[in-house]
Design a protein around this motif. Structure first.
Motif, short mmCIF file in Angstrom:
data_model
loop_
_atom_site.label_atom_id
_atom_site.label_comp_id
_atom_site.label_asym_id
_atom_site.label_seq_id
_atom_site.Cartn_x
_atom_site.Cartn_y
_atom_site.Cartn_z
N VAL A 10 -25.97 18.38 -26.74
CA VAL A 10 -24.58 18.76 -26.49
C VAL A 10 -24.07 19.65 -27.62
CG1 VAL A 10 -22.22 17.87 -26.34
CG2 VAL A 10 -24.07 16.78 -25.03
N ARG A 11 -24.42 19.29 -28.85
CA ARG A 11 -23.99 20.09 -30.00
C ARG A 11 -24.60 21.49 -29.95
NH1 ARG A 11 -23.71 17.77 -36.03
NH2 ARG A 11 -21.62 18.58 -36.24
N SER A 12 -25.87 21.59 -29.59
CA SER A 12 -26.54 22.88 -29.48
C SER A 12 -25.91 23.71 -28.36
CB SER A 12 -28.02 22.66 -29.20
OG SER A 12 -28.71 23.88 -29.15
N PHE A 13 -25.63 23.07 -27.23
CA PHE A 13 -24.99 23.76 -26.11
C PHE A 13 -23.60 24.25 -26.50
CE2 PHE A 13 -22.82 23.67 -21.86
CZ PHE A 13 -23.53 24.71 -21.31
N ALA A 14 -22.86 23.44 -27.24
CA ALA A 14 -21.54 23.86 -27.72
C ALA A 14 -21.67 25.04 -28.68
CB ALA A 14 -20.84 22.69 -28.41
N GLY A 15 -22.71 25.03 -29.51
CA GLY A 15 -22.94 26.15 -30.42
C GLY A 15 -23.23 27.44 -29.68
N VAL A 16 -23.90 27.34 -28.55
CA VAL A 16 -24.18 28.52 -27.73
C VAL A 16 -22.91 28.99 -27.01
CG1 VAL A 16 -25.38 29.25 -25.62
CG2 VAL A 16 -26.65 28.12 -27.45
N VAL A 27 -31.18 25.11 -26.89
CA VAL A 27 -30.48 24.06 -26.16
C VAL A 27 -31.48 23.06 -25.60
CG1 VAL A 27 -29.04 23.57 -24.13
CG2 VAL A 27 -28.45 25.46 -25.65
N THR A 28 -32.58 23.54 -25.05
CA THR A 28 -33.63 22.65 -24.54
C THR A 28 -34.20 21.78 -25.65
OG1 THR A 28 -34.20 24.28 -22.85
CG2 THR A 28 -35.83 22.58 -23.29
N ARG A 29 -34.49 22.40 -26.80
CA ARG A 29 -34.99 21.64 -27.93
C ARG A 29 -33.97 20.61 -28.41
NH1 ARG A 29 -36.13 24.10 -33.84
NH2 ARG A 29 -33.88 23.94 -33.85
N GLY A 30 -32.69 20.97 -28.38
CA GLY A 30 -31.64 20.04 -28.77
C GLY A 30 -31.61 18.82 -27.86
N PHE A 31 -31.70 19.03 -26.56
CA PHE A 31 -31.70 17.90 -25.63
C PHE A 31 -32.97 17.07 -25.74
CE2 PHE A 31 -28.16 20.01 -23.39
CZ PHE A 31 -27.33 18.92 -23.25
N ALA A 32 -34.08 17.70 -26.11
CA ALA A 32 -35.32 16.95 -26.31
C ALA A 32 -35.20 16.01 -27.51
CB ALA A 32 -36.50 17.90 -26.51
N GLU A 33 -34.39 16.39 -28.48
CA GLU A 33 -34.19 15.55 -29.67
C GLU A 33 -33.15 14.45 -29.43
OE1 GLU A 33 -33.30 18.23 -32.87
OE2 GLU A 33 -35.29 19.14 -32.80
#
Length: 161
Positions: free
Chosen positions: A54-60, A42-48
């Protein structure tokens, strides 16, 4: 002291070591590793970018929310809550988590627009968190996860992130 009593004491020492050290390690290491991976993704997703984060957080969250719903609706029904939603043998739960852990580590280097790694990691974490139908099953989930990750590392090395 007879040979039989010495053998009995030795087997008790091994059993005590397994139950006192290895089981607790697996019960902490498996969910801890998966939780760290979820936070990292999620952190890496927000860094990108915000959209990727948001998509990574939703996946989690998706597997966690889905399993929360299934567990809560199962507990409210007239079925025995101990049976859970997955009445499967402990060897099957162990094997499933072993495979999930190995696949998860293989997927670490995969980058797609669909947060597949986050879904897999969160699903494994959800299973470990919510499927405490019995101590035997819980330990099977945790040991499967730890052994799957260790087996992957032994066979393929550390995945490239």
């Amino acid at each position: 002291m007879s040979t039989r009593s010495v053998q009995h004491e030795e087997s008790n020492w091994g059993s005590r070591f397994i139950e006192g050290a290895l089981y607790p390690f697996a019960q902490v290491a498996a969910p801890g590793l998966l939780l760290i991976l979820m936070i990292w993704f999620v952190t890496r997703g927000f860094a990108e970018g915000v959209g990727d984060g948001v998509r990574s957080f939703a996946g989690v969250l998706l597997p966690l929310m889905a399993l929360t719903f299934l567990v809560k609706t199962t507990q409210g029904s007239e079925r025995d809550p101990k049976s859970g939603i997955m009445a499967i043998p402990s060897w099957a739960s162990f094997l499933a988590m072993l495979i999930i852990a190995g696949v998860t580590l293989q997927l670490l280097s995969v980058s797609t627009t669909i947060p597949i790694v986050e879904l897999v990691v969160s699903a494994a974490f959800s299973i470990i968190t919510f499927m405490r139908t019995s101590r035997t099953h819980y330990v099977s989930y945790c040991l499967g996860t730890v052994l799957g990750a260790l087996g992957y590392l032994v066979l393929f090395g550390v995945p490239s992130l």
